[in-house]
Design a protein around this motif. Structure first.
Motif, PDB file in Angstrom:
ATOM      1  N   GLY A  22      89.404 -11.122  65.040  1.00 35.21           N
ATOM      2  CA  GLY A  22      89.255 -10.179  63.551  1.00 35.21           C
ATOM      3  C   GLY A  22      88.833 -11.409  62.601  1.00 35.21           C
ATOM      4  O   GLY A  22      87.814 -11.470  61.828  1.00 35.21           O
ATOM      5  N   ALA A  80      89.179  -0.710  64.900  1.00 34.87           N
ATOM      6  CA  ALA A  80      88.632   0.097  64.237  1.00 34.87           C
ATOM      7  C   ALA A  80      90.406   0.733  63.283  1.00 34.87           C
ATOM      8  O   ALA A  80      89.952   0.234  61.712  1.00 34.87           O
ATOM      9  N   ILE A  85      86.101  -0.609  59.550  1.00 38.23           N
ATOM     10  CA  ILE A  85      85.388  -1.051  59.260  1.00 38.23           C
ATOM     11  C   ILE A  85      84.516  -1.866  58.656  1.00 38.23           C
ATOM     12  O   ILE A  85      83.279  -1.301  57.743  1.00 38.23           O
ATOM     13  N   PHE A  89      85.417  -6.762  61.509  1.00 36.59           N
ATOM     14  CA  PHE A  89      84.932  -5.176  62.666  1.00 36.59           C
ATOM     15  C   PHE A  89      83.677  -5.831  63.011  1.00 36.59           C
ATOM     16  O   PHE A  89      83.622  -5.712  64.027  1.00 36.59           O
ATOM     17  N   GLY A 259      84.597   4.131  65.442  1.00 35.80           N
ATOM     18  CA  GLY A 259      84.998   2.838  65.961  1.00 35.80           C
ATOM     19  C   GLY A 259      83.547   2.870  67.089  1.00 35.80           C
ATOM     20  O   GLY A 259      83.609   1.707  67.663  1.00 35.80           O
TER      21      GLY A 259
END
Length: 307
Positions: A22, A80, A85, A89, A259
């Motif tokens: 991420g 998530a 988010i 993400f 998510g």
């Protein structure tokens, strides 16, 4: 109503690796309306290092295409929870979707991910409304609609309703009488306006619901909202209503959770939404249902000849 079954859960090893990725994925660049090739290559290189990603990618592609279901829900709920988010993400979700087809945003006034919130003042039947959003394909009135439409759930309806609904458009058509199919193949239908759009061809008005193309190339160009368009004669309206009824009869549903990413192959399926729960006025605006939408274009997509 059947519950949607084409859910894809990521192996825990892959989830852990994607959470670590991420912070490593760079911000995306766009070329016109499309995710830039350079970004796609950067994302692809990063994802290739994640354990079990290639296997998961194969499952996803098989689910969406060929003899697969034609739709999928990729469950990124644990990611998530770990990342929130936000930008990290969304980069991951975009990277995964870029393995299906090229992400793009045909609406010139919106960013790559377009918000679909809940507006209590909107027409209830619209995507941002609170009522029943009848079956449709996105950008039905363009010569080159997106091949896939995707919806990322940021917040479900906190009151528990608003399920996404889908229906196999070709199966619905197959249940119609030949006379109805003949009417739906005529260039007699229209809906909507063509405004500030890019990379979806030209305005297609009027259009046939059934274009005669193979199922993997053509579309069942349907939106229930076209039934309210003026100028549609009773015979064609009746055939379209019959198709709408068959779509409802064969629908499946899923209540997206935070998510979840719903991916719909528009060559095969139409989608919509059940009403949100009553009492939305008592829910704070920042807690109401919120989705993000992204479109995908397959390589070599072409549109119908209209002249």
């Amino acid at each position: 109503m059947k519950e949607l079954s084409a859910g894809i859960d990521l192996p825990s090893k892959l989830e852990d690796a994607l959470i670590d990725l991420g912070s490593a994925l760079p911000a995306w660049s766009v070329e016109g309306t499309f995710l830039a090739d350079s970004t796609i290559e950067q994302y692809r290189t990063k994802l290739a290092s994640a354990p079990l990603f290639n296997e998961t990618r194969g499952t996803l592609l098989a689910t969406l295409n060929g003899t697969g279901a034609g739709y999928a829900v990729v469950r990124l709920r644990n990611i998530a929870d770990a990342l929130g988010i936000g930008e990290q993400f969304l980069r991951l979700a975009t990277a995964i979707l870029a393995e299906v087809a090229t992400p793009f945003q045909p609406f010139q006034r919106w960013p790559l991910w377009k918000e679909i919130g809940t507006n209590l003042n909107a027409n209830p039947g619209l995507s941002t409304g609170t009522g029943y959003n009848a079956f449709h394909m996105d950008l039905v009135n363009t010569t080159q609609p997106p091949d896939y439409t995707t919806l990322l759930c940021v917040r479900p309806d906190p009151l528990g309703a608003g399920a996404s609904i889908l229906s196999d458009a070709h199966a619905a058509v197959s249940r119609l009488a030949p006379s109805s199919r003949a009417l739906l193949a005529e260039v007699a239908f229209s809906y909507g306006s063509f405004y500030e759009l890019s990379d979806v061809g030209e305005e297609y008005k009027p259009f046939p619901v059934l274009d005669g193309e193979p199922a993997d190339l053509g579309f069942v160009r349907f939106t229930a909202k076209m039934l309210a368009e003026s100028g549609l004669d009773e015979a064609h309206a009746h055939a379209a209503r019959e198709l709408a009824d068959q779509m409802v009869a064969g629908q499946v549903s899923v209540t997206l959770q935070r998510g979840d990413v719903l991916i719909v192959n528009q060559h095969r399926w139409v989608h919509g939404r059940e009403p949100l729960a009553e009492g939305q006025q008592d829910v704070a605006p920042e807690e109401r249902r919120l989705l993000l939408q992204l479109f995908l274009r397959s390589a070599g997509a072409t549109g119908p000849v209209t002249s």
